[in-house]
Design a protein around this motif. Structure first.
Motif, short mmCIF file in Angstrom:
data_model
loop_
_atom_site.label_atom_id
_atom_site.label_comp_id
_atom_site.label_asym_id
_atom_site.label_seq_id
_atom_site.Cartn_x
_atom_site.Cartn_y
_atom_site.Cartn_z
N ILE A 160 0.68 -0.93 -0.07
CA ILE A 160 0.09 0.00 -0.02
C ILE A 160 1.02 1.13 -0.13
O ILE A 160 2.12 1.28 0.56
N ALA A 161 0.69 2.38 -0.55
CA ALA A 161 1.26 3.56 -0.68
C ALA A 161 0.40 4.69 -0.64
O ALA A 161 -0.66 4.62 -1.42
N ARG A 162 0.81 5.56 -0.03
CA ARG A 162 0.22 6.93 0.01
C ARG A 162 1.28 7.88 -0.35
O ARG A 162 2.46 8.16 0.18
N GLN A 163 1.10 8.94 -1.43
CA GLN A 163 1.89 9.91 -1.76
C GLN A 163 1.59 11.15 -0.44
O GLN A 163 0.50 11.63 -0.18
N VAL A 164 2.73 11.29 0.27
CA VAL A 164 2.76 12.19 1.31
C VAL A 164 3.20 13.51 1.28
O VAL A 164 2.53 14.61 1.93
N SER A 165 3.97 13.88 -0.01
CA SER A 165 4.53 15.17 -0.33
C SER A 165 4.89 15.29 -1.72
O SER A 165 5.23 14.03 -2.20
N ALA A 166 5.56 16.20 -2.07
CA ALA A 166 6.35 16.61 -3.22
C ALA A 166 7.58 17.04 -3.13
O ALA A 166 7.75 18.14 -2.24
N GLY A 167 8.60 16.61 -3.37
CA GLY A 167 9.97 16.93 -2.85
C GLY A 167 10.62 17.60 -4.34
O GLY A 167 10.01 17.76 -5.33
N VAL A 268 6.80 12.13 -3.14
CA VAL A 268 7.34 11.18 -2.07
C VAL A 268 6.26 10.20 -1.64
O VAL A 268 5.29 10.77 -1.46
N TRP A 269 6.54 9.09 -1.65
CA TRP A 269 5.50 8.06 -1.46
C TRP A 269 5.90 7.26 0.00
O TRP A 269 6.97 7.03 0.27
#
Length: 304
Positions: A160-167, A268-269
């Motif tokens: 399972i993956a959640r995109q938490v931000s953009a770097g 960022v995942w």
């Protein structure tokens, strides 16, 4: 199922599997945390039970025989099933005490995770954290880590993956370093500069040249596989290097080498095994990381 037809011990099958994957008894013994003679006896006992030779010795290593190759496919499936049993069992735990391992790149482990882990420890003192700082992708299905911080989105359906931000990352150097190359005001000016490269440097070189910089391998006289070593070289004025913008902009010893160059963006995942996500301990850490990473300062141009 005819249980009487099963003629071997799983522990011996596991010893065979790990030895085959590691390539030697010594490496397999280290991986399993057991004595090499004990492991060797388990492999030999399996060969006796099955009546076949599983390995041939080549130099200091071991090579599977045809019988071993045929057996390997079935034993690997058993190992994956055993791993799923372990995952399901750990997922039943509702305790928030224990260890959770997090893998991330060297830069993220050194510059992004420390304040988050410090806050996590204050909030959940019963949880111990192991940080696996590596640029190699760890296998969550094999429990090489519980949670991973990654840039590419995983495609494994078991994760399972959640995109938490953009770097974002861009080029940095010390003022003295930049002075050696003269004004770097246009993409073509960068061809006279020197950069700190990576061990596998082709992706960086191609990415910079897509921006019109016109670089060659000669522009990278110093290379290192370790991103933290690369950053220290940049701070010592050896050359221009790449760093996360929120790390580089906060370092007083350097400045952006090409302010006119748009930063390189990437997602960022946060990733975990699907079954492990039901573990309260891992879920607590996963959610804590997700919240902390989602509220980090978004990357952007340096403050004037």
């Amino acid at each position: 199922m005819d249980w009487r037809s099963v003629r071997f011990d799983w522990n011996r099958a596991r010893a065979f599997l790990v030895t085959a994957e590691e390539g030697s008894l010594s490496a397999a013994a280290r991986a399993l945390g057991m004595a090499q003679p004990t492991l060797g006896r388990q492999v030999a006992a399996l060969e006796t039970e099955l009546g076949v030779a599983l390995f041939e010795r080549v130099g200091r290593g071991l090579v599977l025989t045809p019988s071993g190759l045929e057996l390997m496919e079935h034993v690997r499936a058993m190992g994956e099933a055993a791993s799923r049993v372990s995952l399901a069992a750990s997922g039943q735990s509702q305790s928030v005490e224990g260890t959770v391992s997090i893998t991330a790149s060297e830069v993220a482990s050194a510059h992004v995770l420390p304040p988050i882990v410090a806050a996590l420890r204050r909030a959940e003192p019963g949880i111990a954290v192991e940080i696996v700082a590596t640029n190699a992708v760890r296998d969550l299905r094999r429990r090489e880590a519980d949670i991973a911080l990654r840039s590419p989105r995983p495609t494994d359906p078991e994760l399972i993956a959640r995109q938490v931000s953009a770097g974002a990352a861009t080029l940095y150097a010390t003022p003295a370093c930049l002075a050696r190359f003269g004004p770097l005001e246009r993409p073509e000016d960068m061809a006279r500069a020197e950069f700190i490269g990576f061990e596998e440097n082709a992706p960086l070189l191609e990415g910079l040249n897509r921006r019109g910089l016109g670089l060659t391998a000669r522009n990278f006289p110093v290379r290192t596989a370790n991103h933290l070593v690369q950053w220290e070289l940049v701070k010592r004025g050896v050359g221009i290097g790449v760093m996360l913008t929120d790390v580089g902009d906060g370092e007083p010893a350097v400045r952006r080498a090409a302010p006119w160059l748009a930063p390189f963006g990437f997602p960022v995942w946060l990733v975990a095994h699907r079954e492990l996500s039901t573990s309260r301990r891992v879920r607590v850490v996963f959610d804590f990381l997700a919240d902390a990473l989602s509220t980090r300062r978004p990357p952007g141009p340096p403050e004037s």
